[in-house]
Motif scaffolding. Structure first.
Motif, mmCIF file in Angstrom:
data_model
loop_
_atom_site.group_PDB
_atom_site.id
_atom_site.type_symbol
_atom_site.label_atom_id
_atom_site.label_comp_id
_atom_site.label_asym_id
_atom_site.label_seq_id
_atom_site.Cartn_x
_atom_site.Cartn_y
_atom_site.Cartn_z
ATOM 1 N N THR A 1 35.655 46.413 44.258
ATOM 2 C CA THR A 1 35.262 45.259 45.057
ATOM 3 C C THR A 1 33.970 45.550 45.820
ATOM 4 N N THR A 2 33.129 44.531 45.913
ATOM 5 C CA THR A 2 31.928 44.646 46.756
ATOM 6 C C THR A 2 32.230 44.179 48.174
ATOM 7 N N ARG A 3 33.488 43.745 48.399
ATOM 8 C CA ARG A 3 33.874 43.257 49.728
ATOM 9 C C ARG A 3 35.085 44.029 50.281
ATOM 10 N N PRO A 4 34.916 45.355 50.468
ATOM 11 C CA PRO A 4 36.038 46.107 51.055
ATOM 12 C C PRO A 4 36.363 45.637 52.475
ATOM 13 N N ASP A 5 35.423 44.958 53.132
ATOM 14 C CA ASP A 5 35.666 44.443 54.482
ATOM 15 C C ASP A 5 36.756 43.370 54.504
ATOM 16 N N THR A 6 37.148 42.838 53.323
ATOM 17 C CA THR A 6 38.174 41.785 53.277
ATOM 18 C C THR A 6 39.532 42.323 52.829
ATOM 19 N N VAL A 7 39.691 43.649 52.691
ATOM 20 C CA VAL A 7 40.879 44.215 52.049
ATOM 21 C C VAL A 7 42.177 43.887 52.797
ATOM 22 N N TYR A 8 42.071 43.642 54.099
ATOM 23 C CA TYR A 8 43.290 43.285 54.857
ATOM 24 C C TYR A 8 43.754 41.865 54.532
ATOM 25 N N GLY A 9 42.904 41.110 53.816
ATOM 26 C CA GLY A 9 43.257 39.739 53.441
ATOM 27 C C GLY A 9 43.778 39.604 52.028
ATOM 28 N N VAL A 10 44.051 40.740 51.351
ATOM 29 C CA VAL A 10 44.563 40.677 49.977
ATOM 30 C C VAL A 10 45.966 40.075 49.984
ATOM 31 N N SER A 11 46.137 38.996 49.220
ATOM 32 C CA SER A 11 47.480 38.384 49.159
ATOM 33 C C SER A 11 48.064 38.428 47.749
ATOM 34 N N TYR A 12 47.296 38.914 46.774
ATOM 35 C CA TYR A 12 47.811 39.139 45.418
ATOM 36 C C TYR A 12 46.794 39.997 44.675
ATOM 37 N N VAL A 13 47.232 40.605 43.566
ATOM 38 C CA VAL A 13 46.344 41.365 42.671
ATOM 39 C C VAL A 13 46.480 40.760 41.283
ATOM 40 N N VAL A 14 45.359 40.658 40.551
ATOM 41 C CA VAL A 14 45.377 40.055 39.215
ATOM 42 C C VAL A 14 44.965 41.094 38.177
ATOM 43 N N LEU A 15 45.781 41.206 37.129
ATOM 44 C CA LEU A 15 45.439 42.047 35.975
ATOM 45 C C LEU A 15 44.925 41.176 34.839
ATOM 46 N N ALA A 16 44.048 41.740 33.995
ATOM 47 C CA ALA A 16 43.703 41.077 32.736
ATOM 48 C C ALA A 16 44.962 41.040 31.882
ATOM 49 N N PRO A 17 45.233 39.927 31.186
ATOM 50 C CA PRO A 17 46.459 39.853 30.373
ATOM 51 C C PRO A 17 46.590 41.015 29.389
ATOM 52 N N GLU A 18 45.425 41.498 28.866
ATOM 53 C CA GLU A 18 45.460 42.574 27.864
ATOM 54 C C GLU A 18 45.464 43.970 28.493
ATOM 55 N N HIS A 19 45.515 44.056 29.817
ATOM 56 C CA HIS A 19 45.540 45.355 30.512
ATOM 57 C C HIS A 19 46.826 46.105 30.151
ATOM 58 N N PRO A 20 46.735 47.415 29.833
ATOM 59 C CA PRO A 20 47.951 48.174 29.474
ATOM 60 C C PRO A 20 49.033 48.134 30.557
ATOM 61 N N LEU A 21 48.639 48.032 31.828
ATOM 62 C CA LEU A 21 49.635 48.026 32.914
ATOM 63 C C LEU A 21 50.403 46.711 33.001
ATOM 64 N N THR A 22 49.939 45.672 32.288
ATOM 65 C CA THR A 22 50.669 44.396 32.312
ATOM 66 C C THR A 22 52.109 44.600 31.849
ATOM 67 N N GLN A 23 52.275 45.421 30.800
ATOM 68 C CA GLN A 23 53.642 45.683 30.296
ATOM 69 C C GLN A 23 54.475 46.463 31.317
ATOM 70 N N VAL A 24 53.808 47.327 32.085
ATOM 71 C CA VAL A 24 54.521 48.170 33.068
ATOM 72 C C VAL A 24 55.056 47.322 34.220
ATOM 73 N N VAL A 25 54.240 46.353 34.685
ATOM 74 C CA VAL A 25 54.591 45.626 35.916
ATOM 75 C C VAL A 25 55.436 44.381 35.669
ATOM 76 N N THR A 26 55.518 43.919 34.411
ATOM 77 C CA THR A 26 56.240 42.674 34.128
ATOM 78 C C THR A 26 57.748 42.902 34.201
ATOM 79 N N THR A 27 58.432 42.061 34.974
ATOM 80 C CA THR A 27 59.896 42.160 35.109
ATOM 81 C C THR A 27 60.559 41.489 33.911
#
Length: 859
Positions: A252-278
């Motif tokens: 991120t170029t805006r680390p000053d906003t990190v306390y405002g993170v309310s979700y994280v988005v993965l690319a659908p084809e990201h390998p971790l998508t399979q890990v995090v999906t319930t």
């Protein structure tokens, strides 16, 4: 010498005559002597489509004027031409017409070479090259192996456009705007294939920094390259996945906003998508991934398309707050970009705000414009400000907070400072036939084995059937694919991908100085001698990819020890488009709205089918708009020199040019005036006397001043900014001065006629040489030295002094140019003009503006 009294200007005969003579004299051959300074003039080489259009003519005319001028200024000039000859159109032609790509391409090259030669360009055809010729792509393959040795070529999986019916890979341009295959009509899918890449990212910083060295490039081109490289400084932060050992890394170029993170988005084809999906979300996530996989990158990232996403059911921990936030996947995040994941801060990012509103996600304000400001938002607040709801960083200025938050993350080991580039590694694999084969062999024992240099080129097989169906055409030819490993002899397979055609054009300018060398790619001494290109001319559409790749290749080959320069092109001129009068029916859509101009009555522009009134506009010439003008039609009617003069006069080279037959006619009339002026003079007998400059009369002084003003102005116009339009205006002024001169028998008049012909020669080379011969000269005008102006000739003996009475101009008088204020007032008082108004009247005040006017204020 034949008498020119009755000769008319006949461009066709003159142009054919002089092109033969130039060829016999080898006027355009590149000089080998080192006594003169070098000048390398280069137009971007064309794709051999089969016919030249006006855009080509404009590009090559501009470069030709520069090359001719530099020769006359005492430079040894390299002005070559070649063909960017690999590519999809030849393969498509083979499929549609059953003509082998090589045959189709070489036929087109022959046709376009003839068209180019008819233009009378001062090209050295002995340096001609074609990128599809084995003696060229042998060295393209050798360069690939240099990249491989340097660790700059590698393979990895990447997405391609896949036609599920024809079972083949499609180029982006083969997918229509509905996402369908151009041939089968099938909905195109995205499929992962193992492909070759060049590590251009290793040179990102140097490519960016060295833009400062390019002082001869347009600022907008440098800005486009800088934006494409896209350097940014920000933070790499890691968010631990709840219930797993892995972490999701974001940039991120805006680390000053990190306390405002309310979700994280993965690319659908990201390998971790399979890990995090319930398990509850698995079916929905898989369906979404399948749907997104069929979309192109452009579709997924288009600004005007709604952003779609779905929760995975997984959570990450924000390491700064300890809070758990949901993990989503969304179509607008691409695995190839950055880390393939982004943090969502809806309060301070426009896209995130819209996405959060649509998906009912939390919006937490962490930056406000000033202390005490309202924290409810109607839109994202993206400016700098003061941190709130940010723990120990509350009250800090957001600019300072960026640095402080990165330092904190580094101490806590969940983040660090990172410099990142938008630029990605260059995917060079193409699953096509008509390209340079990638020279590696895949051995089950040794892995990837480079083809030995002695076995280059790996030639394209000719006994191949192209259908546009199935996988790579080369992969289907087993006799070509199956070879022994050059290292261990084990049965192995050739690489069946060919190279992106941008590779061919990324080094061709390096081959011209030593184009016929069969032993090596080029002689380093020759390339160091001629490079860099002094003037490169081409379209703005190549501002990013071609120019960036050429700069990248230059730096890599420099680092491989092949030469000693950093940049390939010293000066760059991006010429504007050629536009034609275009008719459009606003009531029709798509291609049907363009009505070919040959079907329209210019006096009553209506649609020939519907009778509806048409809009008239100027648009870039193209077949689809039916607004093109064939170069051969103009040349047959007016001649090449007229076409050149119009192209150069109508607009500055970097601006778009509106084609206008009346203006073409105007240039034809001008060349006819010059023809009559020079032939009339030659018929009356060429003056051989030498001028005595200290004995010139007023008419001779005035004419000599006009001659040297023209030399000075035209030299400045063609030297600095290539303002050929104003240079031609100066030629017209000199022609008028000679026409009006009252000293036709003077050696000064002879100087003027000769100077006019020499100054005209780079712009209109055929008529220039014909007139030069008619003046009794034996050598070509193009071997003459470009004239230099005499500063003394520019100084006028007399000036025109305006006489004003009470601020109104009443007349003018001629006075010595060196007269001071008192003398000017005296000349003015004594003049007949002033006497008519001031005699017997009180003069309250006299205003003298030296060199311009005297104003009498009366009482």
């Amino acid at each position: 010498m034949e008498s020119p009294q009755k000769t008319l200007y006949q461009p066709a005969a003159i142009e054919e005559k002089w092109q033969k003579i130039w060829l016999e004299l080898s006027l355009d051959k590149t000089p080998q002597n080192q006594n003169k300074p070098k000048f390398y003039a280069l137009s971007m080489f064309p794709y051999p489509s089969g016919s030249l259009h006006m855009g080509h003519v404009r590009n090559y005319t501009i470069t030709d004027v520069i090359a001719r001028l530099k020769r006359m200024q005492g430079y040894r000039v390299l002005h070559p031409m070649g063909w960017d000859a690999f590519g999809l159109p030849a393969e498509n032609a083979a499929i549609d017409r059953g003509v082998p790509p090589a045959k189709w391409t070489y036929q087109n090259i022959d046709q376009m070479r003839q068209q180019l030669q008819r233009l009378g360009l001062s090209l050295d055809w002995e340096t001609e090259l074609a990128t599809c010729s084995p003696d060229y792509y042998k060295w393209t393959q050798w360069i690939f192996l240099q990249f491989l040795q340097a660790g700059l070529a590698y393979q990895r999986e990447a997405a391609v456009n896949w036609d599920p019916i024809d079972q083949t890979v499609l180029a982006n341009e083969q997918v229509d705007n509905e996402g369908r295959s151009w041939r089968s009509g099938a909905i195109v899918e995205r499929k992962l294939l193992r492909q070759w890449f060049f590590k251009i990212t290793d040179y990102a910083e140097e490519l960016l920094n060295d833009l400062d060295k390019l002082t001869g490039w347009p600022e907008r081109v440098k800005l486009m390259q800088a934006n494409w490289i896209g350097k940014s400084t920000g933070a790499y932060l890691e968010f631990p996945i709840v219930g797993a050992e892995e972490k999701i890394g974001v940039y991120t170029t805006r680390p000053d906003t990190v306390y405002g993170v309310s979700y994280v988005v993965l690319a659908p084809e990201h390998p971790l998508t399979q890990v995090v999906t319930t398990s509850e979300q698995k079916a929905a996530v898989e369906a979404f991934i399948k749907e997104v996989s069929n979309q192109s990158e452009l579709e997924r990232t288009a600004e005007d398309k709604p952003k779609r996403g779905i929760p995975t059911g997984g959570q990450v921990i924000n390491p700064f707050t300890g809070e758990e936030v949901p993990i989503w996947i969304a179509d607008y995040v691409l695995y190839e970009y950055g880390t393939g994941a982004v943090m969502g801060v809806p309060a301070h990012d426009v896209r995130d705000f819209k996405f959060a509103k649509e998906q009912n996600l939390a919006i937490k304000v962490v930056i406000v414009p000033e202390i005490g400001a309202e924290e409810t938002l109607k839109s994202a607040y993206t400016e700098t400000g003061i941190l709130v709801n940010s723990g120990d960083f509350n009250g800090m200025n957001s600019v300072d907070a960026k640095k402080a938050i990165i330092e904190f993350a580094e101490k806590q080991s969940f983040g660090k400072l990172r410099i990142q580039y938008r630029l990605r590694d260059w995917l060079i694999s193409r699953q096509r036939y008509w390209g340079a084969p990638i020279p590696v062999i895949h051995c089950p024992e040794c892995g990837i084995v480079p083809v030995p240099d002695k076995d280059l080129p790996v030639q394209l097989p000719e006994d191949i059937e192209l259908s546009g169906r199935g996988g790579s055409p080369l992969a289907q030819l087993e006799s070509w694919v199956n070879v022994p490993c050059p290292t261990c002899g084990t049965p192995a397979k050739r690489e069946t991908d060919t190279m992106d055609t941008f590779i061919d054009s990324s080094w061709y300018f390096l081959r011209y100085p030593d184009a016929k060398n069969e032993e090596k790619i080029f002689d380093s001494h020759k390339v160091n001698n001629w490079m860099p290109v002094d003037q490169y001319v081409g379209g703005i559409e190549h501002a990013i990819l071609h120019l960036l790749y050429s700069r990248f290749f230059t730096k890599v080959l420099r680092d491989r020890g092949l030469f000693n320069f950093d940049e390939p092109f010293q000066r760059l001129l991006t010429q504007g488009m050629v536009q034609g009068l275009t008719y459009m029916n606003p009531n029709k859509g798509g291609k049907d709205k363009w009505i070919p101009s040959n079907l329209v009555d210019a006096n009553n522009p209506v649609d020939p089918q519907t009778g509806e009134p048409l809009q008239r506009l100027y648009a870039t010439m193209s077949k689809s708009k039916g607004n093109g003008v064939a170069p051969e039609d103009v040349i047959n009617k007016y001649g090449i020199d007229t076409a050149r003069m119009f192209i150069l006069f109508k607009a500055p080279p970097e601006k778009d040019l509106e084609w206008d037959e009346a203006d073409v006619e105007g240039q034809f009339r001008f060349l006819n005036r010059v023809w009559r002026l020079v032939t009339d003079y030659a018929a009356a007998g060429v003056c051989k006397q030498k001028a005595e400059l200290d004995k010139l009369n007023k008419a001779e002084k005035d004419l000599r001043r006009a001659i040297h003003i023209a030399i000075q102005a035209i030299t400045e116009d063609v030297e600095d900014e290539y303002q050929f339009n104003t240079a031609i205006s100066e030629l017209m002024k000199l022609s008028n001065a000679l026409t009006d001169a009252k000293c036709n028998n003077s050696p000064i008049y002879a100087e003027g006629i000769q100077t006019l012909v020499i100054l005209l020669a780079p712009f209109a080379p055929h008529i220039g040489d014909e007139l030069w011969q008619l003046l009794g000269n034996k050598n070509s005008v193009h071997t003459q030295t470009w004239p230099s102006f005499d500063p003394a000739a520019l100084i006028a003996d007399e000036i025109t002094l305006v006489i004003q009475i009470m601020g109104k101009t009443r007349g003018s008088i001629q006075v010595p140019s060196q007269a001071d204020k008192a003398e000017l007032e005296k000349y003015a008082r004594e003049s007949e003009v002033a006497q008519r108004y001031i005699e017997g009247k009180e003069i309250k005040k006299v205003i003298v503006v030296p060199g311009k006017l005297v104003n009498f204020v009366l009482g």
